[in-house]
Design a protein around this motif. Structure first.
Motif, PDB file in Angstrom:
ATOM      1  N   GLY A 119       0.758  -1.016   0.199  1.00 24.84           N
ATOM      2  CA  GLY A 119      -0.015  -0.202  -0.041  1.00 24.84           C
ATOM      3  C   GLY A 119       0.790   1.336  -0.019  1.00 24.84           C
ATOM      4  N   GLU A 120       0.193   2.133   0.081  1.00 20.01           N
ATOM      5  CA  GLU A 120       1.112   3.625   0.088  1.00 20.01           C
ATOM      6  C   GLU A 120       0.211   4.762   0.801  1.00 20.01           C
ATOM      7  OE1 GLU A 120       2.628   6.694  -3.400  1.00 20.01           O
ATOM      8  OE2 GLU A 120       2.154   4.645  -3.952  1.00 20.01           O
ATOM      9  N   ASN A 121       1.062   5.208   1.493  1.00 21.20           N
ATOM     10  CA  ASN A 121       0.450   6.474   2.208  1.00 21.20           C
ATOM     11  C   ASN A 121       0.223   7.702   1.423  1.00 21.20           C
ATOM     12  OD1 ASN A 121       0.299   5.374   5.040  1.00 21.20           O
ATOM     13  ND2 ASN A 121       2.499   5.502   5.090  1.00 21.20           N
ATOM     14  N   SER A 122      -0.050   8.875   1.938  1.00 22.42           N
ATOM     15  CA  SER A 122      -0.442   9.924   1.135  1.00 22.42           C
ATOM     16  C   SER A 122       0.887  10.676   0.890  1.00 22.42           C
ATOM     17  CB  SER A 122      -1.382  11.091   1.935  1.00 22.42           C
ATOM     18  OG  SER A 122      -0.593  11.557   2.999  1.00 22.42           O
ATOM     19  N   TYR A 171      -5.811  -2.550  -0.689  1.00 22.97           N
ATOM     20  CA  TYR A 171      -4.622  -2.983  -0.188  1.00 22.97           C
ATOM     21  C   TYR A 171      -4.505  -4.263  -0.515  1.00 22.97           C
ATOM     22  CZ  TYR A 171      -4.604   1.698   1.613  1.00 22.97           C
ATOM     23  OH  TYR A 171      -4.626   3.327   1.628  1.00 22.97           O
ATOM     24  N   GLU A 210      -3.886   8.861   8.206  1.00 21.46           N
ATOM     25  CA  GLU A 210      -3.818   8.152   7.152  1.00 21.46           C
ATOM     26  C   GLU A 210      -4.512   6.875   7.034  1.00 21.46           C
ATOM     27  OE1 GLU A 210      -1.425   8.622   4.509  1.00 21.46           O
ATOM     28  OE2 GLU A 210      -1.098  10.477   5.474  1.00 21.46           O
ATOM     29  N   ARG A 258      -8.062   8.404   6.210  1.00 20.40           N
ATOM     30  CA  ARG A 258      -8.180   8.676   5.201  1.00 20.40           C
ATOM     31  C   ARG A 258      -8.379   7.440   3.774  1.00 20.40           C
ATOM     32  NH1 ARG A 258      -5.138  14.145   3.511  1.00 20.40           N
ATOM     33  NH2 ARG A 258      -5.546  15.361   5.267  1.00 20.40           N
ATOM     34  N   ALA A 259      -7.482   6.403   4.388  1.00 20.54           N
ATOM     35  CA  ALA A 259      -7.445   5.300   3.491  1.00 20.54           C
ATOM     36  C   ALA A 259      -8.636   4.301   3.715  1.00 20.54           C
ATOM     37  CB  ALA A 259      -6.075   4.526   3.408  1.00 20.54           C
ATOM     38  N   ARG A 260      -9.842   4.604   4.264  1.00 20.98           N
ATOM     39  CA  ARG A 260     -10.836   3.733   4.725  1.00 20.98           C
ATOM     40  C   ARG A 260     -11.561   3.112   3.795  1.00 20.98           C
ATOM     41  NH1 ARG A 260     -12.201   8.648   5.680  1.00 20.98           N
ATOM     42  NH2 ARG A 260     -14.414   9.425   5.003  1.00 20.98           N
ATOM     43  N   GLY A 316      -9.876   2.657   0.528  1.00 22.49           N
ATOM     44  CA  GLY A 316      -8.801   2.133  -0.277  1.00 22.49           C
ATOM     45  C   GLY A 316      -8.803   0.654  -0.317  1.00 22.49           C
TER      46      GLY A 316
END
Length: 183
Positions: free
Chosen positions: A111-114, A150, A141, A144-146, A148
């Motif tokens: 995955g990737e953070n912002s 992965y 993070e 915000r990724a809820r 997303g």
């Protein structure tokens, strides 16, 4: 908060209270709002108390049957020149696995953070700020990724006996890192 109130609580509650206390203590030290000197001193005392007890809590966790998540690099991956990469992995997780007879379950989280997260981490590196400021952004993070997507790959558990004397603990840590990234 009186830490003794958590002594008879389930370990996950005690841990959460410790993390909460550390977060509040750090907040009092790094808050953008000017705090009275006494508040900052109390916050520093809180952080000191949590950090003084951390080694024993970690040892107790390893000796328990509870599941644990370890970041062998000591923190989340960072982005340098557009590439997300871990720092060097430490050997402590190998040593603790052997010493406490615990299996290691390799997990590769893709995955990737912002961009903000990586910018803060890189800014701290450029300014030679030793405090891991980016860590404070991790709860945001996650929020915000809820929605997303992965990829999480879980490998076959490695028994402590797997880590024999053919390699040093650091060499085994490097082997596990290569194994995780190849999954």
């Amino acid at each position: 908060m009186d830490g003794e109130l958590t002594l008879n609580a389930p370990k996950n509650i005690t841990c959460a209270c410790g993390i909460d206390a550390l977060s509040h203590g750090l907040e009092g030290v790094v808050a953008s709002v000017k705090s009275p000197k006494e508040d900052v001193e109390k916050s520093m005392q809180c952080v000191k108390l949590v950090l003084e007890n951390l080694p024993k809590l970690i040892d107790d966790a390893f000796k328990s049957d509870d599941q644990m998540i370890i970041f062998p690099a000591g923190l989340c991956s960072r982005k340098n020149h557009g590439v997300i990469k871990d720092r060097e992995w430490g050997k402590a997780f190998i040593k603790k696995s052997i010493d406490t007879d615990r299996y290691i379950v390799p997990v590769h989280f893709i995955g990737e953070n912002s961009k903000r997260f990586y910018r803060v981490a890189n800014l701290c590196k450029i300014l030679k700020i030793k405090f891991n400021l980016a860590m404070l952004f991790l709860p945001d993070e996650l929020y915000r990724a809820r929605n997303g997507k992965y990829k999480v790959i879980i490998g076959k558990p490695l028994p402590p006996s797997f880590f024999d004397s053919s390699k040093t603990h650091l060499e085994w840590a490097q082997w596990v890192k290569e194994h995780v990234y190849s999954m």
